[in-house]
Design a protein around this motif. Structure first.
Motif, PDB file in Angstrom:
ATOM      1  N   GLY A 167       0.817  -1.215   0.000  1.00 15.53           N
ATOM      2  CA  GLY A 167       0.000   0.000   0.000  1.00 15.53           C
ATOM      3  C   GLY A 167       0.842   1.252   0.000  1.00 15.53           C
ATOM      4  O   GLY A 167       0.541   2.226  -0.703  1.00 15.53           O
ATOM      5  N   ASN A 168       1.920   1.245   0.775  1.00 13.46           N
ATOM      6  CA  ASN A 168       2.814   2.407   0.817  1.00 13.46           C
ATOM      7  C   ASN A 168       3.496   2.623  -0.528  1.00 13.46           C
ATOM      8  O   ASN A 168       3.641   3.756  -0.983  1.00 13.46           O
ATOM      9  CB  ASN A 168       3.856   2.244   1.912  1.00 13.46           C
ATOM     10  N   VAL A 169       3.911   1.531  -1.160  1.00 12.28           N
ATOM     11  CA  VAL A 169       4.567   1.644  -2.470  1.00 12.28           C
ATOM     12  C   VAL A 169       3.594   2.212  -3.498  1.00 12.28           C
ATOM     13  O   VAL A 169       3.946   3.097  -4.288  1.00 12.28           O
ATOM     14  CB  VAL A 169       5.112   0.272  -2.922  1.00 12.28           C
ATOM     15  N   ILE A 170       2.353   1.739  -3.479  1.00 15.78           N
ATOM     16  CA  ILE A 170       1.359   2.221  -4.434  1.00 15.78           C
ATOM     17  C   ILE A 170       1.045   3.700  -4.184  1.00 15.78           C
ATOM     18  O   ILE A 170       0.918   4.484  -5.120  1.00 15.78           O
ATOM     19  CB  ILE A 170       0.089   1.355  -4.375  1.00 15.78           C
ATOM     20  N   ALA A 171       0.944   4.080  -2.918  1.00 15.91           N
ATOM     21  CA  ALA A 171       0.669   5.480  -2.596  1.00 15.91           C
ATOM     22  C   ALA A 171       1.821   6.381  -3.056  1.00 15.91           C
ATOM     23  O   ALA A 171       1.587   7.455  -3.621  1.00 15.91           O
ATOM     24  CB  ALA A 171       0.438   5.643  -1.099  1.00 15.91           C
ATOM     25  N   ASP A 172       3.054   5.932  -2.830  1.00 13.90           N
ATOM     26  CA  ASP A 172       4.209   6.709  -3.270  1.00 13.90           C
ATOM     27  C   ASP A 172       4.242   6.823  -4.795  1.00 13.90           C
ATOM     28  O   ASP A 172       4.576   7.873  -5.347  1.00 13.90           O
ATOM     29  CB  ASP A 172       5.511   6.074  -2.766  1.00 13.90           C
ATOM     30  N   PHE A 173       3.896   5.737  -5.472  1.00 10.14           N
ATOM     31  CA  PHE A 173       3.868   5.755  -6.936  1.00 10.14           C
ATOM     32  C   PHE A 173       2.807   6.727  -7.439  1.00 10.14           C
ATOM     33  O   PHE A 173       3.041   7.487  -8.374  1.00 10.14           O
ATOM     34  CB  PHE A 173       3.596   4.343  -7.475  1.00 10.14           C
ATOM     35  N   GLY A 174       1.651   6.710  -6.800  1.00 11.32           N
ATOM     36  CA  GLY A 174       0.582   7.634  -7.182  1.00 11.32           C
ATOM     37  C   GLY A 174       0.994   9.076  -7.003  1.00 11.32           C
ATOM     38  O   GLY A 174       0.723   9.933  -7.857  1.00 11.32           O
ATOM     39  N   THR A 175       1.661   9.372  -5.901  1.00  8.46           N
ATOM     40  CA  THR A 175       2.138  10.731  -5.649  1.00  8.46           C
ATOM     41  C   THR A 175       3.163  11.144  -6.705  1.00  8.46           C
ATOM     42  O   THR A 175       3.123  12.265  -7.216  1.00  8.46           O
ATOM     43  CB  THR A 175       2.756  10.823  -4.245  1.00  8.46           C
ATOM     44  N   SER A 176       4.061  10.237  -7.032  1.00 12.84           N
ATOM     45  CA  SER A 176       5.072  10.539  -8.057  1.00 12.84           C
ATOM     46  C   SER A 176       4.431  10.787  -9.412  1.00 12.84           C
ATOM     47  O   SER A 176       4.838  11.700 -10.140  1.00 12.84           O
ATOM     48  CB  SER A 176       6.062   9.379  -8.176  1.00 12.84           C
ATOM     49  N   MET A 177       3.432   9.993  -9.759  1.00 11.31           N
ATOM     50  CA  MET A 177       2.755  10.179 -11.040  1.00 11.31           C
ATOM     51  C   MET A 177       2.012  11.513 -11.079  1.00 11.31           C
ATOM     52  O   MET A 177       1.980  12.175 -12.115  1.00 11.31           O
ATOM     53  CB  MET A 177       1.784   9.028 -11.310  1.00 11.31           C
ATOM     54  N   LYS A 178       1.405  11.916  -9.962  1.00 12.79           N
ATOM     55  CA  LYS A 178       0.699  13.206  -9.910  1.00 12.79           C
ATOM     56  C   LYS A 178       1.692  14.351 -10.105  1.00 12.79           C
ATOM     57  O   LYS A 178       1.432  15.286 -10.860  1.00 12.79           O
ATOM     58  CB  LYS A 178      -0.025  13.354  -8.586  1.00 12.79           C
TER      59      LYS A 178
END
Length: 85
Positions: free
Chosen positions: A38-49
């Motif tokens: 979940g943390n990895v996915i959240a970090d990836f989402g933030t990076s993509m934004k």
């Protein structure tokens, strides 16, 4: 005396091995893996934004440059009129 030393050494090594194995087993539990994923996915989402925001800003800057170069910014005719005066 030697036997006490080796006994203490064996106990110490045993405790360290058990602690290390417990820590490794804890990291493989479903809850821990889910949290980490979940943390990895959240970090990836933030990076993509952030990436998308940077792309939008760059697109707008490039559009302004292209409009100025082609003359769609309204300054093409003004430059020619300024030269007449």
């Amino acid at each position: 005396m030697r036997r006490i030393f080796w006994l203490a050494m064996g106990i110490t090594i045993g405790v360290l091995v058990v602690r290390k194995a417990s820590k490794a087993a804890e990291q493989l539990t479903p809850n821990h893996l889910a949290n980490r994923t979940g943390n990895v996915i959240a970090d990836f989402g933030t990076s993509m934004k952030k990436f998308a925001d940077d792309v939008r800003v760059s697109m707008k800057q490039r559009e302004v440059e292209i409009r100025e170069g082609v003359g769609f910014d309204g300054t093409l005719g003004a430059k020619a009129e300024d030269n007449k005066d």
